[in-house]
Design an enzyme around this catalytic site. Structure first.
Site, mmCIF file in Angstrom:
data_model
loop_
_atom_site.group_PDB
_atom_site.id
_atom_site.type_symbol
_atom_site.label_atom_id
_atom_site.label_comp_id
_atom_site.label_asym_id
_atom_site.label_seq_id
_atom_site.Cartn_x
_atom_site.Cartn_y
_atom_site.Cartn_z
ATOM 1 N N ASP A 56 16.673 5.226 -48.327
ATOM 2 C CA ASP A 56 15.302 5.265 -47.850
ATOM 3 C C ASP A 56 14.434 5.753 -49.012
ATOM 4 O OD1 ASP A 56 13.093 5.352 -46.009
ATOM 5 O OD2 ASP A 56 13.360 7.525 -45.961
ATOM 6 N N ASP A 289 16.469 10.479 -44.262
ATOM 7 C CA ASP A 289 16.099 11.842 -43.874
ATOM 8 C C ASP A 289 15.226 11.922 -42.632
ATOM 9 O OD1 ASP A 289 13.829 10.718 -45.321
ATOM 10 O OD2 ASP A 289 12.978 12.722 -45.216
ATOM 11 N N ASP A 293 15.011 6.819 -39.626
ATOM 12 C CA ASP A 293 16.242 6.425 -40.310
ATOM 13 C C ASP A 293 17.477 6.590 -39.432
ATOM 14 O OD1 ASP A 293 14.729 5.959 -42.604
ATOM 15 O OD2 ASP A 293 14.973 8.022 -43.311
#
Length: 478
Positions: A56, A289, A293
């Protein structure tokens, strides 16, 4: 009868039964001491098979502490109007939990020197697009010299106390989805910010796109080293983000990631992970995080969460990086390989023990005549001692994992290079021409010649791991 008892003692599968759990227990314990929390033996054994790591962007490749670096208004040039714009947008974002929203709220409070902003009503957040709400009581935040409450809708509007603003904040798609006209010159201004790796948030007030806010997030210091190390390990790296393509590519370029998937909705991240798994080129790990996600973390073969992330992300992940260090992704994969290698060693010694000891306990040496006339056979107590020794041997072998050390970043090898070479590398990087210099045969030969005994040959750099044409070239190291 005694021979049968001896065989039973020798064949007791204690060593085989201890080979895996002891190594997994020591491996997970060693990982925890290094700041890598691994939830069980399955992710520890699976991590070694990872061939693709997907990152990410916000909060993972970056520190997740974005800051507002620019505010641009459309058809509004007054200083007071800029303050009202910041106050309205800051108030609207106070109802969101997104990291970018927090950056805007903090900026608004600092810009306006206020601890509290206005009030938010009818708040609605659309993941991947933006938010919609109503804002009031913004005028109470300001102390205007002319004692007027300005309006953003029009220059001719009369000031009203507690004016209610209809606010839309989000990306360009959110503005188009609400059928709002993008002002002339907005695209050029957005691209200028995005080429610098900054995220642009557009804002509409009372049905008119009034301005944009540029937000920048700092790339983690260790991100480039971690990506380069994984590429050296034969692992492919990719990045998934809901941000626009220009900003995403700018961030990916800073850390050395070539595969970028941008402008994704939260559910699309999970879909991309499925697509990567369908290629059947090894296991896929996802590093994230945030709340958005979580589906991708759960879908990946190995989900890795940043320790400073949300609780939901850490609950969905198989591995948690307690120290918030992205290089610990490399540590988790390398520790998995070391643990499985130790398990294989344990099995080897346990099998060798059974192959040798069971026939002896069964009396295979009984026909052998000895000079002293003694019978070569294991008594039950001897077999019990041998069985105990084999179990202790396997446990001691597993305890060697306590000596495991984290792999060092590739950049750690630079101080061992000659001073002239380091200066040449630093000079090429500072001038922004490191890529061109590495591709230039003459320049590359000149750099090689600085190594002791190189004799203008590339073989010495190959032996030191700095082979040209791959991820560990001089250009990438610089």
């Amino acid at each position: 009868f005694r021979t049968a008892i001896s065989v039973l003692c020798i064949a007791c599968p204690c060593a085989l039964g201890l080979a895996t759990p002891t190594a997994v227990m020591v491996g997970t314990g060693r990982g925890a001491s290094l700041g890598v929390l691994i939830k069980g033996g399955e992710p520890l054994e699976t991590a070694r098979k990872v061939k693709t790591v997907v990152f990410d962007k916000t909060g993972t490749l970056t520190y997740g502490k974005p800051k507002v670096v620019g505010v641009q208004l459309f058809d509004i040039t007054s200083t007071i109007r800029r303050r009202v714009f910041v106050g309205v947008i800051g108030t609207a974002e106070s109802g969101s939990e997104h990291p970018l929203a927090k950056a805007i709220v903090d900026f608004a409070k600092q810009e306006l020197a206020a601890e509290q902003l206005g009030r938010v009503f009818d708040f609605e957040a659309r993941p991947g697009f933006g938010l919609k709400c109503s804002v009031t009581h913004v005028d109470q935040v300001f102390a205007f010299r002319d004692n007027r409450t300005p309006s953003l809708a029009s220059e001719r509007d009369k000031p009203r106390a507690n004016q209610k603003y209809a606010v839309l904040v989000g990306n360009r798609k959110w503005m188009e989805k609400n059928e709002l006209e993008i002002p002339m010159g907005a695209d050029e201004a957005m691209q200028e910010f995005e080429r610098c790796g900054q995220t642009v948030v557009m804002a509409a007030i009372d049905g008119k796109v009034s301005g944009m806010i540029a937000i920048a997030d700092t790339v983690r210091d260790e991100a480039a080293d971690a990506v380069m190390m994984m590429r050296n390990m034969g692992i492919e790296c990719a990045m998934l983000t809901g941000d626009n393509r220009i900003t995403a590519r700018a961030i990916a370029g800073k850390v050395g990631i070539g595969q970028v998937h941008a402008e994704l909705l939260p559910q699309h991240k999970e879909t991309k992970v499925k697509e990567l798994q369908a290629r059947k080129k090894g296991c896929v790990a996802f590093v994230g995080d945030g709340i958005n996600d979580s589906p991708a973390l759960a879908r990946a073969d190995v989900g890795i969460a940043i320790g400073s992330g949300t609780n939901i992300a850490m609950d969905s992940a198989d591995v948690v990086l307690v120290n918030d260090n992205l290089f610990d992704v490399v540590t988790a994969i390398d520790l998995s390989k070391a643990t499985v290698r130790r398990i294989h060693i344990n099995f080897f010694w346990a099998i060798i023990y059974n192959i040798v000891a069971i026939p002896i306990a069964a009396g295979v040496l009984l026909p052998v005549d000895t000079p002293s006339g003694h019978i070569l056979v294991l008594k039950p107590w001897m077999a019990s001692v041998a069985m105990a020794i084999s179990s202790v041997t396997v446990v001691m072998s597993s305890l060697f994992l306590k000596l495991y050390k984290k792999p060092k970043p590739r950049r750690a090898f630079l101080p061992n290079l000659p001073t002239k070479l380091k200066r040449a590398l630093s000079g090429s990087a500072a001038s922004g021409s490191s890529q061109r210099s590495a591709r230039s045969p003459n320049r590359r030969s000149a750099l090689y010649s600085l190594l002791p005994g190189a004799a203008n040959s590339e073989e010495s750099l190959h032996s030191n791991g700095y082979a040209p044409g791959n991820s560990t070239s001089l250009a990438s190291v610089a």
